[in-house]
Design an enzyme around this catalytic site. Structure first.
Site, PDB file in Angstrom:
ATOM      1  N   GLY A 199      -5.691   5.277   4.520  1.00  0.00           N
ATOM      2  CA  GLY A 199      -6.397   4.136   3.947  1.00  0.00           C
ATOM      3  C   GLY A 199      -7.212   3.450   5.026  1.00  0.00           C
ATOM      4  N   GLN A 237     -14.432   9.514  18.840  1.00  0.00           N
ATOM      5  CA  GLN A 237     -13.870  10.449  17.867  1.00  0.00           C
ATOM      6  C   GLN A 237     -13.169  11.623  18.545  1.00  0.00           C
ATOM      7  OE1 GLN A 237     -14.381   7.989  15.014  1.00  0.00           O
ATOM      8  NE2 GLN A 237     -13.500   9.978  14.632  1.00  0.00           N
ATOM      9  N   GLU A 239     -12.900  -6.259  15.890  1.00  0.00           N
ATOM     10  CA  GLU A 239     -13.089  -6.162  14.442  1.00  0.00           C
ATOM     11  C   GLU A 239     -13.782  -7.399  13.885  1.00  0.00           C
ATOM     12  OE1 GLU A 239      -9.155  -3.337  13.582  1.00  0.00           O
ATOM     13  OE2 GLU A 239      -9.183  -5.423  12.897  1.00  0.00           O
ATOM     14  N   VAL A 293      -9.069   0.488   7.397  1.00  0.00           N
ATOM     15  CA  VAL A 293      -8.566  -0.579   8.256  1.00  0.00           C
ATOM     16  C   VAL A 293      -8.128  -1.763   7.401  1.00  0.00           C
ATOM     17  CG1 VAL A 293      -9.228  -2.225  10.060  1.00  0.00           C
ATOM     18  CG2 VAL A 293     -10.112   0.118  10.121  1.00  0.00           C
ATOM     19  N   GLY A 294      -6.951  -2.318   7.683  1.00  0.00           N
ATOM     20  CA  GLY A 294      -6.520  -3.545   7.031  1.00  0.00           C
ATOM     21  C   GLY A 294      -5.662  -3.395   5.793  1.00  0.00           C
ATOM     22  N   ASP A 309       1.130   7.438  10.592  1.00  0.00           N
ATOM     23  CA  ASP A 309       0.137   6.399  10.342  1.00  0.00           C
ATOM     24  C   ASP A 309      -1.257   6.980  10.548  1.00  0.00           C
ATOM     25  OD1 ASP A 309      -1.569   4.237  10.366  1.00  0.00           O
ATOM     26  OD2 ASP A 309      -0.472   3.090  11.862  1.00  0.00           O
ATOM     27  N   LYS A 367      -1.266   0.157   6.720  1.00  0.00           N
ATOM     28  CA  LYS A 367      -0.698   1.486   7.005  1.00  0.00           C
ATOM     29  C   LYS A 367       0.498   1.409   7.957  1.00  0.00           C
ATOM     30  CE  LYS A 367      -4.580   3.236   8.500  1.00  0.00           C
ATOM     31  NZ  LYS A 367      -5.489   2.093   8.227  1.00  0.00           N
ATOM     32  N   SER A 368       0.370   0.613   9.009  1.00  0.00           N
ATOM     33  CA  SER A 368       1.450   0.523   9.994  1.00  0.00           C
ATOM     34  C   SER A 368       2.713  -0.073   9.393  1.00  0.00           C
ATOM     35  CB  SER A 368       1.003  -0.312  11.206  1.00  0.00           C
ATOM     36  OG  SER A 368      -0.073   0.305  11.863  1.00  0.00           O
ATOM     37  N   THR A 369       2.546  -1.106   8.579  1.00  0.00           N
ATOM     38  CA  THR A 369       3.696  -1.733   7.918  1.00  0.00           C
ATOM     39  C   THR A 369       4.389  -0.742   6.996  1.00  0.00           C
ATOM     40  OG1 THR A 369       2.626  -3.904   8.001  1.00  0.00           O
ATOM     41  CG2 THR A 369       4.431  -3.632   6.414  1.00  0.00           C
TER      42      THR A 369
END
Length: 221
Positions: A19, A66, A159, A21-22, A90, A25-27
């Site tokens: 998904g 990249q 960001e 940014v924001g 992640d 994903k980490s959670t």
């Protein structure tokens, strides 16, 4: 209760959370790994020496950025292979290739020569025995305004300085990408319905959905 055993999720499974940014994903990665008794695999963002430079000059640093991410993610692929699975990851290597590198090529911030080199390197990596497609990809999505709000909340300087148009383009590209993604089974979750920050109790429901999709995929093989 052990939710992995309850829902018959293989101990050697590799689950990837994807998904833009924001989306959280980490959670999601941390919470799922804890409940399943799996290891975690996180992208090495902050140690990327090109990240700050990239946000200030896309054209000059997109290829370097990249390539660094591709190398780091392949190292993680090798590590998961050597452990024999049992990971929640992640972000996926597919996003790097199908979204970010392509976006920079199409927008002219990565040269055709660099894009061909990048794509050839990815194709060579896929052919190695270390490359294992995930058993399931969990795709987190939600309204654009909600995602931008989350990006603002976490306050990373690089960001905050990024134009809104960049996030809008990235959002649209993610939507196009997931519609055609077929490398493994996919579970799509809307962050407005499944928000672990405000409702950790929904985690078992997510794991139940994961198990259903993975079991259906097995039947089709």
């Amino acid at each position: 209760m052990n939710l992995r055993k309850k829902y018959n999720i293989p101990s050697n499974a590799i689950i990837t959370v994807a998904g833009m940014v924001g989306v959280g994903k980490s959670t999601m990665t941390k919470a799922l790994a804890e409940k399943l008794g799996f290891r975690t695999s996180f992208e090495n963002v902050m140690s990327n020496p090109y990240l700050d430079k990239f946000y200030h000059d896309f054209r000059k640093w997109s290829f370097h950025l990249q390539i660094f991410f591709l190398a780091e993610r392949f190292k993680e692929q090798k590590r998961m292979f050597e452990y024999g699975g049992g990971f929640v990851q992640d972000r996926s290597i597919y996003e790097d290739v199908g979204i970010f590198a392509r976006m920079h090529y199409e927008k002219g911030t990565m040269s055709p020569e660099d894009y061909r080199t990048y794509s050839s390197l990815f194709e060579a990596m896929v052919m190695t025995p270390f490359f294992h497609h995930p058993d399931l990809l969990i795709y987190l999505e939600g309204p654009f305004e909600k995602i931008v709000e989350r990006i603002r909340e976490r306050g990373r300087p690089m960001e905050q300085e990024t134009p809104l148009e960049y996030w809008r383009d990235l959002y649209n590209r993610y939507d196009q990408w997931i519609r055609s993604f077929n490398a493994c089974p996919v579970l799509r979750l809307n962050i407005c319905e499944y928000d672990l920050r405000g409702n950790g109790e929904c985690l078992e429901e997510i794991i139940e959905k994961m198990a259903m999709i993975m079991n259906e995929a097995k039947k089709c093989k």
